[in-house]
Design an enzyme around this catalytic site. Structure first.
Site, short mmCIF file in Angstrom:
data_model
loop_
_atom_site.label_atom_id
_atom_site.label_comp_id
_atom_site.label_asym_id
_atom_site.label_seq_id
_atom_site.Cartn_x
_atom_site.Cartn_y
_atom_site.Cartn_z
CG ASP A 162 56.86 61.62 54.79
OD1 ASP A 162 56.00 61.01 54.69
OD2 ASP A 162 57.76 61.31 54.58
CB CYS A 164 33.92 52.77 48.81
SG CYS A 164 36.04 53.10 48.11
CB CYS A 208 34.13 48.44 44.35
SG CYS A 208 35.77 48.41 43.40
CB CYS A 215 41.97 47.47 48.08
SG CYS A 215 40.02 47.93 48.72
CB CYS A 269 45.62 42.94 49.85
SG CYS A 269 47.23 42.98 50.87
CB CYS A 312 53.20 47.18 48.34
SG CYS A 312 51.76 46.13 47.01
CB CYS A 316 45.60 48.41 47.82
SG CYS A 316 46.88 49.40 48.05
#
Length: 383
Positions: free
Chosen positions: A131, A185, A188, A191, A195, A237, A240
């Site tokens: 991070d 994925c 698909c 997401c 959004c 947020c 997604c």
């Protein structure tokens, strides 16, 4: 340096709370460096620092530890049971993204630290990174076979989804690497479709200029065109991730633990607007706040209040009125937007002659908005 049993090393991480541990070679992330430079040049980073600040550094593990040979990457699950809005409170609340409910990075750091200690006991050098701008965590995790890149750019763990924080131990131990995983994925693109601002402009590519998770952290005026989409959010947020099928399956198969006592899934908007700088930094200082300036939290709270506040609640209108007279022109401008959004036009008119550029720009946006979208106000609120 003693030989390292990689299975025992991984077991140390798993016993410390990690969901998955993988190993990659500590080689430069050449493709990631190119992607960072290309996206920064195209404006997609929106002035974001983090790993964009120095791609040559953040895409090269040997900048963290000279003569590094391996990356030991861990994933820590942060999904917790959903939390209803503040119980027994009628105060409008701002929503917080799940990864920020608690300090999950502290738990991740402890688990990575346990593996680093195991390596040091065997005469190896080991540095924990997570991070920050030292290393692109997702790329390290991808190379270590921890997960694959979803179209949202989140890393998805097989059978578990993306509700994980990631970090690495950079070490000079020579460890057998795991294989990267293939894409999971398929066709698909929920997401992308889910959004709220269309920020996922192509599979695996996010335009930070539209991404609410970045915009609530970015300094300056909150983009006018994305304020309604912000809704009740005040930090982060999750949209997604919430629409992602692997995450939805994970919700059904693995009951999430309860949040900790100090978890904050919701924050009182009026509390944010009434708190002092010191109080806001004490309560929310582990969030990323640009320049450690609480004004940006107040800005977010004003936008969210304009979206979800009750225009008949005198506490709401009083809070907005107070910021219409604030010394900070950025906050006056956002209070003006909130007042108009709530239908409090009499309050808004007190800034009609405000000379500050930010406030003048807000008036200009209001005039253009009224001309282009005469019916945008919600039911019961005057246009």
């Amino acid at each position: 340096m003693h030989a390292v049993d990689v299975d025992r090393l991984k077991g140390v991480g798993l016993a410390a709370g990690l969901e998955v541990v993988g190993v990659a070679r500590a080689e430069p992330f050449h493709s990631t460096r190119r992607d960072l430079l290309d996206r920064k040049a195209a404006g997609l980073s929106a002035g974001m620092s983090f790993t964009y600040r120095n791609p040559a550094r953040s895409a090269d593990p040997t900048r963290v530890l000279p003569r590094a040979r391996s990356l030991v990457v861990g994933a820590y699950a942060y999904r917790r049971r959903p939390v209803d809005k503040r119980a027994n409170s009628t105060e409008p609340a701002g929503r917080v993204a799940r990864y920020a409910w608690e300090d999950h990075y502290a738990s991740l750091r402890d688990a990575l630290g346990a593996m680093a200690a195991y390596l040091r006991e065997r005469g190896c050098r080991a540095v924990v990174v997570l991070d920050d701008n030292a290393l692109v965590d997702r790329e390290a995790a991808y190379r270590a076979g921890v997960g694959w890149y979803g179209k949202s750019t989140n890393l998805l763990l097989p059978g578990r989804g993306s509700w994980f924080v990631l970090g690495s131990v950079v070490t000079d131990a020579e460890l057998p690497p795991d294989e990267p995983l293939p894409d999971g994925c398929g066709a698909c693109q929920r997401c992308i479709d889910g959004c709220p601002t269309g920020a996922i402009v192509a599979p695996g590519m996010v335009d930070a200029r539209r991404c609410l998770a970045w915009l609530v952290q970015a300094p300056g005026t909150f983009p006018h065109e994305h304020r309604e989409a912000l809704g009740d959010r005040i930090y982060g947020c999750d949209d997604c991730q919430e629409v992602c099928p692997p995450n939805q399956r994970d919700e059904r198969r693995f009951p999430a633990p309860e949040p900790g006592e100090a978890a904050e899934a919701w924050v009182g908007l009026l509390e944010v607007l009434s708190a002092s700088d010191d109080e806001l930094l004490e309560r929310h200082g582990r969030w990323y706040i640009a320049g450690r300036e609480p004004r940006w939290l107040r800005r977010n709270a004003l936008v969210a209040l304009g979206n979800v506040g009750d225009p008949t609640d005198p506490e709401v209108t009083t809070a907005v009125a107070r910021f219409l007279g604030d010394a900070d022109p950025v906050l006056r401008a956002h209070a003006l937007w909130a007042a108009r959004r709530l239908g409090a036009h009499d309050l808004a008119r007190q800034l009609a002659d405000d000379p500050a550029p930010e406030v003048r720009a807000e008036w200009d946006e209001a005039v253009a908005d009224r001309s282009a979208r005469p019916h945008r106000s919600p039911p019961g609120v005057r246009p």
